[in-house]
Design an enzyme around this catalytic site. Sequence first.
Site, mmCIF file in Angstrom:
data_model
loop_
_atom_site.group_PDB
_atom_site.id
_atom_site.type_symbol
_atom_site.label_atom_id
_atom_site.label_comp_id
_atom_site.label_asym_id
_atom_site.label_seq_id
_atom_site.Cartn_x
_atom_site.Cartn_y
_atom_site.Cartn_z
ATOM 1 N N GLY A 30 0.792 -1.233 0.000
ATOM 2 C CA GLY A 30 0.000 0.000 0.000
ATOM 3 C C GLY A 30 0.819 1.275 0.000
ATOM 4 O O GLY A 30 2.056 1.266 0.013
ATOM 5 N N LEU A 32 1.040 3.802 2.323
ATOM 6 C CA LEU A 32 1.795 4.185 3.520
ATOM 7 C C LEU A 32 3.117 3.419 3.601
ATOM 8 O O LEU A 32 4.169 3.998 3.908
ATOM 9 C CB LEU A 32 0.957 3.895 4.772
ATOM 10 C CG LEU A 32 1.600 4.338 6.074
ATOM 11 C CD1 LEU A 32 1.548 5.848 6.223
ATOM 12 C CD2 LEU A 32 0.923 3.688 7.272
ATOM 13 N N HIS A 252 -4.523 14.229 15.965
ATOM 14 C CA HIS A 252 -3.307 15.059 15.920
ATOM 15 C C HIS A 252 -3.438 16.357 16.719
ATOM 16 O O HIS A 252 -2.553 16.725 17.492
ATOM 17 C CB HIS A 252 -2.967 15.455 14.482
ATOM 18 C CG HIS A 252 -2.916 14.321 13.525
ATOM 19 N ND1 HIS A 252 -2.285 13.140 13.820
ATOM 20 C CD2 HIS A 252 -3.399 14.179 12.271
ATOM 21 C CE1 HIS A 252 -2.391 12.323 12.784
ATOM 22 N NE2 HIS A 252 -3.068 12.929 11.838
ATOM 23 N N LYS A 338 -8.461 21.678 4.295
ATOM 24 C CA LYS A 338 -7.805 21.206 3.071
ATOM 25 C C LYS A 338 -7.964 22.259 1.988
ATOM 26 O O LYS A 338 -8.871 23.083 2.046
ATOM 27 C CB LYS A 338 -8.451 19.896 2.606
ATOM 28 C CG LYS A 338 -8.170 18.737 3.545
ATOM 29 C CD LYS A 338 -8.631 17.430 2.941
ATOM 30 C CE LYS A 338 -8.261 16.268 3.821
ATOM 31 N NZ LYS A 338 -6.816 16.019 3.903
HETATM 32 N N1 LIG Z 1 -1.312 6.649 3.362
HETATM 33 C C1 LIG Z 1 -1.144 7.558 4.303
HETATM 34 O O1 LIG Z 1 -0.477 8.579 4.127
HETATM 35 C C2 LIG Z 1 -1.767 7.359 5.661
HETATM 36 C C3 LIG Z 1 -1.708 8.407 6.584
HETATM 37 C C4 LIG Z 1 -2.249 8.223 7.852
HETATM 38 C C5 LIG Z 1 -2.824 7.003 8.174
HETATM 39 N N2 LIG Z 1 -2.890 6.009 7.236
HETATM 40 C C6 LIG Z 1 -3.513 4.740 7.632
HETATM 41 O O2 LIG Z 1 -2.590 3.680 7.364
HETATM 42 C C7 LIG Z 1 -3.282 2.507 6.934
HETATM 43 C C8 LIG Z 1 -2.738 2.104 5.560
HETATM 44 O O3 LIG Z 1 -2.884 3.196 4.683
HETATM 45 P P1 LIG Z 1 -2.602 3.072 3.117
HETATM 46 O O4 LIG Z 1 -2.816 4.425 2.559
HETATM 47 O O5 LIG Z 1 -1.312 2.382 2.858
HETATM 48 O O6 LIG Z 1 -3.801 2.135 2.687
HETATM 49 P P2 LIG Z 1 -4.055 1.408 1.322
HETATM 50 O O7 LIG Z 1 -2.945 1.678 0.358
HETATM 51 O O8 LIG Z 1 -5.448 1.699 0.906
HETATM 52 O O9 LIG Z 1 -4.073 -0.121 1.806
HETATM 53 C C9 LIG Z 1 -2.923 -0.828 2.209
HETATM 54 C C10 LIG Z 1 -3.030 -2.230 1.692
HETATM 55 O O10 LIG Z 1 -4.100 -2.873 2.351
HETATM 56 C C11 LIG Z 1 -4.706 -3.815 1.463
HETATM 57 N N3 LIG Z 1 -6.131 -3.482 1.386
HETATM 58 C C12 LIG Z 1 -6.679 -2.287 1.099
HETATM 59 N N4 LIG Z 1 -8.028 -2.356 1.142
HETATM 60 C C13 LIG Z 1 -8.328 -3.626 1.473
HETATM 61 C C14 LIG Z 1 -9.538 -4.303 1.693
HETATM 62 N N5 LIG Z 1 -10.731 -3.686 1.588
HETATM 63 N N6 LIG Z 1 -9.493 -5.608 2.022
HETATM 64 C C15 LIG Z 1 -8.325 -6.227 2.145
HETATM 65 N N7 LIG Z 1 -7.116 -5.607 1.939
HETATM 66 C C16 LIG Z 1 -7.126 -4.327 1.622
HETATM 67 C C17 LIG Z 1 -4.048 -3.638 0.124
HETATM 68 O O11 LIG Z 1 -3.070 -4.654 -0.022
HETATM 69 P P3 LIG Z 1 -3.345 -6.037 -0.799
HETATM 70 O O12 LIG Z 1 -4.573 -5.862 -1.628
HETATM 71 O O13 LIG Z 1 -2.111 -6.277 -1.603
HETATM 72 O O14 LIG Z 1 -3.516 -6.991 0.304
HETATM 73 C C18 LIG Z 1 -3.355 -2.308 0.227
HETATM 74 O O15 LIG Z 1 -2.180 -2.253 -0.555
HETATM 75 C C19 LIG Z 1 -4.768 2.888 6.932
HETATM 76 O O16 LIG Z 1 -5.322 2.519 8.172
HETATM 77 C C20 LIG Z 1 -4.755 4.418 6.831
HETATM 78 O O17 LIG Z 1 -5.897 4.997 7.394
HETATM 79 C C21 LIG Z 1 -2.364 6.162 6.005
#
Ligand SMILES: NC(=O)c1ccc[n+]([C@@H]2O[C@H](COP(=O)([O-])OP(=O)(O)OC[C@H]3O[C@@H](n4cnc5c(N)ncnc54)[C@H](OP(=O)(O)O)[C@@H]3O)[C@@H](O)[C@H]2O)c1
Length: 492
Positions: A30, A32, A252, A338
Amino acid sequence: MGQRSFEWQERFCREQRPEPCRIVIFGASGDLAKRKLFPSLAALDARGLLAPTSRITGCARHPYTTDSFRRHLADCFPAPLPADGDIFFRRTGYMPLGYDCPDDYRQLAGELQRQGDGTPVIFYLALPSHLYPVVVNRLAAAGLLTETPSGGPRRVVFEKPFGHDPASAAALDAALRQHLGEHQIYRIDHYLGKETVQNIFLLRFANRIFEPIWNASQVDSIQITVAEQLGVEQRAGYFDQAGLLRDMFQNHMLEMLSLVTMECPYTFSADAVRDEKIKLIRSIRPIAFTDTVRAQYDGYTSEPGVAPDSRTETYAALKLYIDNWRWQGVPVYLRAGKKLGIRRTELDIIFKPVPHSVFPGIPQTALQPDILHLHVQPEEGIGLTLQAKKAGPKLCMGALTLNYDYRESGGESLDAYARLLLDCQLGDQTLFIRSDVIAAAWQLYQPLLDHWAADTATPIPRYPQRSDGPPEAHQLLARDDREWTDDLAVPL
Ligand SMILES: NC(=O)c1ccc[n+]([C@@H]2O[C@H](COP(=O)([O-])OP(=O)(O)OC[C@H]3O[C@@H](n4cnc5c(N)ncnc54)[C@H](OP(=O)(O)O)[C@@H]3O)[C@@H](O)[C@H]2O)c1
């Protein structure tokens, strides 16, 4: 500022090197993981803050091999790859895994065993939060969360959001507690990893001069601003359900507010700090709905992934009070939004004006208040706005701001995620959120969230993109004869 001198007391520069760890990142495919977690681990590695025998395993459903996963990660490192990037990659592997598939967890257990038993294992859940209980149940069933003297500690890191409201946060907590003790749960708020936010502790509790003025008799008001230039980008699905109050205020901003206003802990340790935080949050008076503003940027409902009739706030501002001896009657103004004109996160402590002007021709009301600025983003530093005289024969008075950028300290700051990943390896929970703090944060904001959800009739104010936000946010302060310290519109 002119000449500066830094006398760092090397004997008090503590850098603890972590012992070897096994780190497993779920959701490794993902955003992050790619943008923050792996670059932060590589940065720790480059600084000797990841033991040479530590191992990192990425897990997700995506069918990468270890080689193709390393290639996928390589894009997120600055080209050319840092000299030690290669070493970092050699200790990074990948294992495809179904989050609810017991066999895959048995394989993961085997892999961790091969990596060497007895060292801490950190499971980082970079996943949508509905998967947290699923993964924790499966980890527990595979025996991967059991701590034994010979097996080493087991820690699990959870990303925000931690629940959607008090009930879901409590249910999530209860689900995790079936398998994990609080000492194993690391709830991330990455703002706590930022230099300025940690420096609030030193500023307040390692300097005597601030304590006598850090209270209602000297402070007029406090402002906290989190202004973003970006809109919802790739996170529209999540954001449109959550809104800005859940995304920023409940975590935050409340964490930053509590650090700046809490009492001095008896020692700088995880529970002592968090005990003071919870006392502070519990002493915040219920927020008056009339002291709040919500708004939406023009064009938000046309963003991909956003409902065309969405009433989700992309901007919020509010006033609150802390009902304790130190802060009685001091308003705290918070605003975040935003698609504003500039990106800035800042805490401002605004001191009371002098009671009388002794300067002929300058009324007392013309003397500006002294302001202590704590800059969190994009630069990290501290500023002090004072009244000063312009050099020359005339008495020409104005506001002078002394600024200090933490980068000038000669140290190399760590990205917030790197700092927090280091603390996880060290087993230090000071900068992570305890469950009672999460519950108190939800209790504070849920009445407002409910009030806004129930009010489907009042039009949501709009504000132009790249602007300073809605006029209503200015009116909130104007009612109290105050104004925001900064204009957030694009500078002309
Ligand atoms: N990105 C940021 O900057 C950020 C900032 C603050 C907090 N967060 C938190 O960090 C966590 C990860 O964020 P992210 O942006 O990396 O999320 P993401 O890219 O949407 O998801 C991470 C991974 O989780 C798996 N996934 C996503 N949706 C799914 C579903 N419905 N069912 C099963 N697997 C699923 C996917 O991997 P596979 O399909 O390969 O398994 C995806 O690559 C979240 O809780 C988010 O709220 C993120």
